[in-house]
Write an enzyme that holds these catalytic residues in place. Sequence first.
Site, PDB file in Angstrom:
ATOM      1  N   ALA A  63       0.853  -1.192   0.000  1.00 33.67           N
ATOM      2  CA  ALA A  63       0.000   0.000   0.000  1.00 33.67           C
ATOM      3  C   ALA A  63       0.884   1.234   0.000  1.00 33.67           C
ATOM      4  CB  ALA A  63      -0.874  -0.013   1.245  1.00 33.67           C
ATOM      5  N   GLY A 108       0.614  -5.221   0.748  1.00 37.05           N
ATOM      6  CA  GLY A 108      -0.435  -5.310  -0.269  1.00 37.05           C
ATOM      7  C   GLY A 108       0.081  -5.881  -1.585  1.00 37.05           C
ATOM      8  N   GLU A 111      -0.210  -9.502  -1.045  1.00 38.24           N
ATOM      9  CA  GLU A 111      -1.649  -9.786  -1.004  1.00 38.24           C
ATOM     10  C   GLU A 111      -2.236  -9.805  -2.421  1.00 38.24           C
ATOM     11  OE1 GLU A 111      -2.296  -6.653   1.908  1.00 38.24           O
ATOM     12  OE2 GLU A 111      -3.149  -8.130   3.279  1.00 38.24           O
ATOM     13  N   GLU A 131       3.772  -5.455   7.488  1.00 36.37           N
ATOM     14  CA  GLU A 131       2.896  -4.432   8.084  1.00 36.37           C
ATOM     15  C   GLU A 131       3.158  -4.180   9.563  1.00 36.37           C
ATOM     16  OE1 GLU A 131       1.954  -6.760   5.987  1.00 36.37           O
ATOM     17  OE2 GLU A 131       0.569  -5.956   4.515  1.00 36.37           O
TER      18      GLU A 131
HETATM   19  N1  T1G Z   1       4.502   3.608   0.143  1.00 33.52           N
HETATM   20  C1  T1G Z   1       4.964   4.836  -0.165  1.00 33.52           C
HETATM   21  N2  T1G Z   1       6.255   5.103  -0.419  1.00 33.52           N
HETATM   22  C2  T1G Z   1       7.101   4.075  -0.354  1.00 33.52           C
HETATM   23  C3  T1G Z   1       6.690   2.764  -0.035  1.00 33.52           C
HETATM   24  C4  T1G Z   1       5.331   2.541   0.216  1.00 33.52           C
HETATM   25  N3  T1G Z   1       4.851   1.324   0.508  1.00 33.52           N
HETATM   26  N4  T1G Z   1       7.782   1.965  -0.040  1.00 33.52           N
HETATM   27  C5  T1G Z   1       8.817   2.744  -0.364  1.00 33.52           C
HETATM   28  N5  T1G Z   1       8.421   4.008  -0.553  1.00 33.52           N
HETATM   29  C6  T1G Z   1       9.235   5.161  -0.954  1.00 33.52           C
HETATM   30  C7  T1G Z   1      10.287   5.504   0.077  1.00 33.52           C
HETATM   31  O1  T1G Z   1       9.764   6.385   1.056  1.00 33.52           O
HETATM   32  C8  T1G Z   1      11.356   6.158  -0.769  1.00 33.52           C
HETATM   33  O2  T1G Z   1      10.934   7.468  -1.053  1.00 33.52           O
HETATM   34  C9  T1G Z   1      11.292   5.365  -2.076  1.00 33.52           C
HETATM   35  O3  T1G Z   1       9.982   4.756  -2.095  1.00 33.52           O
HETATM   36  C10 T1G Z   1      12.326   4.281  -2.219  1.00 33.52           C
HETATM   37  O4  T1G Z   1      12.289   3.463  -1.038  1.00 33.52           O
HETATM   38  C11 T1G Z   1      -2.909  -3.269   2.448  1.00 33.52           C
HETATM   39  C12 T1G Z   1      -1.630  -1.974   4.685  1.00 33.52           C
HETATM   40  C13 T1G Z   1      10.256  -1.602  -1.047  1.00 33.52           C
HETATM   41  C14 T1G Z   1      12.116  -2.756   0.175  1.00 33.52           C
HETATM   42  O5  T1G Z   1       6.038  -1.766   4.342  1.00 33.52           O
HETATM   43  O6  T1G Z   1      10.357  -1.855   2.652  1.00 33.52           O
HETATM   44  O7  T1G Z   1       0.693  -2.886   2.169  1.00 33.52           O
HETATM   45  O8  T1G Z   1      12.666   8.708   0.177  1.00 33.52           O
HETATM   46  O9  T1G Z   1      14.586   4.109  -0.225  1.00 33.52           O
HETATM   47  O10 T1G Z   1      15.920   0.565  -0.184  1.00 33.52           O
HETATM   48  O11 T1G Z   1      -2.004  -4.885   3.910  1.00 33.52           O
HETATM   49  O12 T1G Z   1      11.030   0.811   0.546  1.00 33.52           O
HETATM   50  O13 T1G Z   1      12.899   8.283  -2.269  1.00 33.52           O
HETATM   51  O14 T1G Z   1      11.146   9.842  -1.411  1.00 33.52           O
HETATM   52  O15 T1G Z   1      13.228   2.277   0.899  1.00 33.52           O
HETATM   53  O16 T1G Z   1      15.136  -0.035  -2.536  1.00 33.52           O
HETATM   54  C15 T1G Z   1       3.655  -2.571   3.298  1.00 33.52           C
HETATM   55  C16 T1G Z   1       7.897  -0.534   2.613  1.00 33.52           C
HETATM   56  C17 T1G Z   1       2.798  -1.337   3.254  1.00 33.52           C
HETATM   57  C18 T1G Z   1       7.171  -1.768   2.260  1.00 33.52           C
HETATM   58  C19 T1G Z   1      12.553  -0.693  -1.225  1.00 33.52           C
HETATM   59  N6  T1G Z   1       4.861  -2.351   2.569  1.00 33.52           N
HETATM   60  N7  T1G Z   1       9.019  -0.318   1.727  1.00 33.52           N
HETATM   61  O17 T1G Z   1      13.703  -0.381  -0.519  1.00 33.52           O
HETATM   62  O18 T1G Z   1      14.193   1.965  -1.427  1.00 33.52           O
HETATM   63  S1  T1G Z   1       1.350  -1.549   4.202  1.00 33.52           S
HETATM   64  C20 T1G Z   1       5.985  -1.955   3.151  1.00 33.52           C
HETATM   65  C21 T1G Z   1      10.193  -0.959   1.841  1.00 33.52           C
HETATM   66  C22 T1G Z   1       0.356  -2.511   3.262  1.00 33.52           C
HETATM   67  C23 T1G Z   1      -1.678  -3.845   3.074  1.00 33.52           C
HETATM   68  C24 T1G Z   1      -0.907  -2.911   3.845  1.00 33.52           C
HETATM   69  C25 T1G Z   1      11.313  -0.506   0.971  1.00 33.52           C
HETATM   70  C26 T1G Z   1      11.541  -1.394  -0.271  1.00 33.52           C
HETATM   71  P1  T1G Z   1      11.955   8.669  -1.146  1.00 33.52           P
HETATM   72  P2  T1G Z   1      13.627   2.987  -0.322  1.00 33.52           P
HETATM   73  P3  T1G Z   1      14.831   0.513  -1.183  1.00 33.52           P
END
Ligand code: T1G
Length: 716
Positions: A63, A108, A111, A131
Site C-alpha cells: 500500500a 499489499g 496480497e 505491516e
Molecule cells: N509507500 C509509499 N512510499 C514508499 C513505499 C510505500 N509502501 N515503499 C517505499 N516508498 C518510498 C520511500 O519512502 C522512498 O521514497 C522510495 O519509495 C524508495 O524506497 C494493504 C496496509 C520496497 C524494500 O512496508 O520496505 O501494504 O525517500 O529508499 O531501499 O495490507 O522501501 O525516495 O522519497 O526504501 O530499494 C507494506 C515498505 C505497506 C514496504 C525498497 N509495505 N518499503 O527499498 O528503497 S502496508 C511496506 C520498503 C500494506 C496492506 C498494507 C522498501 C523497499 P523517497 P527505499 P529501497
Amino acid sequence: MSDLVQVSKDGEIGILTVNNPPVNALSPGVPEGILEGVEQFEKDDSVKAIVLIGGGRTFIAGADIREFGKITAGGDQRRGPGFNAILNRVENASKPVVAAIHGTALGGGLETAMACHYRVAVPSAQVGQPEVKLGIIPGAGGTQRLPRLAGIQKAVEMCAGGDPISAGEALKYGIVDKIIEGDLLAGAVSFAREKAGSPPRRTRDLTDKLGTAEANGPIFAAACDATKKRQRNLVAPLAAIDAVEAATQLPFDKGIERERELFQQCLFSDQSKALIHVFFGEREVAKIPGISKDTAQIPVGQAAVVGAGTMGGGIAMVFANAGIPVLLKETDQAALDRGLATIKKNYANSVAKGRFTQQQMDERMARITPTLTYDGFGDRDMVIEAVFEGMALKKQIFGELDKVMKPGAILASNTSTLNIDEIASATTRPEMVIGTHFFSPANVMRLLELVRGKATSKEVIATCMSLSKKLGKVGVLVGNCRGFVGNRMFHPYRREAQFLVEEGASVEAVDQALYHFGMAMGPLATGDLAGLDVGWRIRKEFGDARNTTVRQPLIEDRLCEEGHYGQKTKSGWYKYDENRKPLHSEDADRIIAQARKDANIQQRSISSDEIVERIIYSLVNEGARILEEGIALRAVDIDIIYLNGYGFPAYRGGPMWYADTVGLKKVCERVLDFEKQHGATWAPAPLLKRLAEEGKTFADFDKQVAQGAAAAEARS
Ligand code: T1G
C-alpha cells in the site's frame, strides 16, 4: 485505462504491467488499473491467461504508506470498490492470473500476488507481510490467504514477525509456484500458457494447510509468548496472530471481516503513527540540503582501518560483510592477534547460529588483511581510524595518514566525542576528513553518526551517506560538538538517572521505569554494560574543567574508586552472577547511602512517572538545544539516532516524536518545574519554550526546515 497499469499482449497471454515508480506502491489508481486490465482481458476472447508484472525495479511494495494519513476511521471514502473487493474480483476472474515477481512483493503487493491464481518469481525476489513494522497488520487478506498457501506456522511467523523471505523459501512453502531463471516476463508468459484453459485455482478455496485446532493451539500460544518477548509492548504482532487464528476458525469472508476490524484498530493507534514516522524518518535522514543525487561520489572499493580493538575490529567486519576488502592495522602483533581472534570468534558464533555458512565466514575473513604497517594504505579509497579516544594520539595518526593515503581518499575518524576539526587540522586536506561514529558492537548496531567538520566536502558527505546504506547502516549527518548528537544527549539522560537514585529512588526502580517505558535497557544497567570506569577516567583527566557551580552526580565516581566498574568486574550498580544476571548489590547500597548522607540529600519517594519524565525530558530538552544550534538537521534525525543507537522504542517514534505526542506545552511545564526544583541544568531550551508557546510540535519545526530547503533549492 490508467497510466499506472499498462496493458499489452503476447499471443494469447494478456500482460498487465504496473508502472508506479519508484516501488510500484498501490497508490490510488493502481488497484483500479489492475482490475480494469483483468476485466478487459476477461472480455477479450483471444486472451487465455493473464500475467501481472511490475515495471522498473520491483513487483509491488505494498500500500502507499503516504496515503495512510488520508484514511479516516470510517474507512477510505475516496476510493471506489475498495482494495479487498478488487482483490476478490481478481481472484474470481474467469481466466488464470499469474503474478510475476521480481524485487519485492511486500504487504499489499504480496496480497495482490496471493489473490492471483499462481505466482512465479526470480531467484533474487523477496516476499513478505511487513505491516507489523508499521504498527499495523495485513489489511487486504494477507492473514487469510497466506495460511492457506503456506500453512499456519509460516503465516504466523511472517505476519507477526514482518521479515521477508526469499523466493526459494517461498517456493518451499507453496507461496510461489515456480522460480524463473532468466527473463521473468518470458518465463511467466510460458507458465501462463501452461495454465491457459484450466480453471483458475483460487487461494481462498485451499483449505488443506489450515490444520486442526489441536495442532494449531500450541503454534498460536508459542507465537504469542515469543512476540511478547521479542516485540515487547507492541500491539500489532498480537493482532496479526489473532487474525491468522481467525483464518483457522472462520469461513474466508468472515475471516476477512475480522482482519479488517483488527487492521482498523491498529491503523489509528499511536504505535502505528510512530512507526510510520520512523519509516519515513529513516529515508528523510538521507536527504541533506545542498547535496543531491548529482553530487559526485568517491567510489569506495577498498578500505583500511587503524586500530583492531573492539571498535576497529567491528568496523573491519562491517566492511568485510559488505564485500569491501579492508586492511586492519595495529601497532603490535599481540594486539593484532587479539583483534583477529575476536573477529573470528564473532563470525564463528554467527555460523553456529545459522546466520551464514562456514564458506561465507571464510570469504569474509579473507577480506580482512591484518598488518602492522601502512604498506598498501596508499591504494585505499578510505581509512577509518578507531584508536583510543585521545586527541594527541588521533592527531598523530591523522598526520601519518595524510602522508600515506592517496589524494582523494576519505580520512574518517571513529571518535565518539572529540572535535573533528581539530583532528582534521593535523592533515593538509581537512575537506577529506569526516567523523564516522559507529556504535558498539559495530557489526550489529545500525546507527552511523556522520560528523561534518567545518571543511568536510559535499562529495565526502554524499559518499559516506550512500556508503552507510551499502554497509547496512542508517547514516545520520550531525554537526561537530562534544558528543555530537547521541552522546551529548546521553549525558543528561544518565545524569538524571543517577540524581534520581541520590534523591531516593532505588537502582531497580529507575531501570524498571525506563524498561517499562520501552527502553531496551535501564540507564544504570547500561552504564554497567558500557563500563563505569570509562567516564570516571575522563572525569579524572578533565576534572578541573568541570563546572563546579552545577550539581554533579556522586555515585559512579565512588563505585569506581572501590573498583566497581560494572559488568567487567561483576559489580557496579548491580552485582552480576556468572551468567551476567544483574542482582541487587549491597555494596552499591552502602555507597549510595553514604553519598546521600555526605551531600545531605533528603530521601523521598519518587513515582515511576516522575522517573520517566525526568529522564526522557532531559533528552528532549538537550535535543531541542541541538536542533536550535543546527547540530542535528531535523528533529527526526535525533529520533532516528536514538532508535538505532540507544535502544529507544521505535513504537514511541524517538524522543522528539514522543515529546510531540505528550504535547510540548506539557513537556515544557514539567521542565520548568524541574528547573525550580533542581536548578539551572533544567533551564528549558529556547526552542522548546518557543514551540510550546506557539502550540507547535517538533514535526512542525521539521516541516519548516523542509520548506526552507526546498525554497533554497528552487533559488539555486
Ligand atoms: N509507500 C509509499 N512510499 C514508499 C513505499 C510505500 N509502501 N515503499 C517505499 N516508498 C518510498 C520511500 O519512502 C522512498 O521514497 C522510495 O519509495 C524508495 O524506497 C494493504 C496496509 C520496497 C524494500 O512496508 O520496505 O501494504 O525517500 O529508499 O531501499 O495490507 O522501501 O525516495 O522519497 O526504501 O530499494 C507494506 C515498505 C505497506 C514496504 C525498497 N509495505 N518499503 O527499498 O528503497 S502496508 C511496506 C520498503 C500494506 C496492506 C498494507 C522498501 C523497499 P523517497 P527505499 P529501497
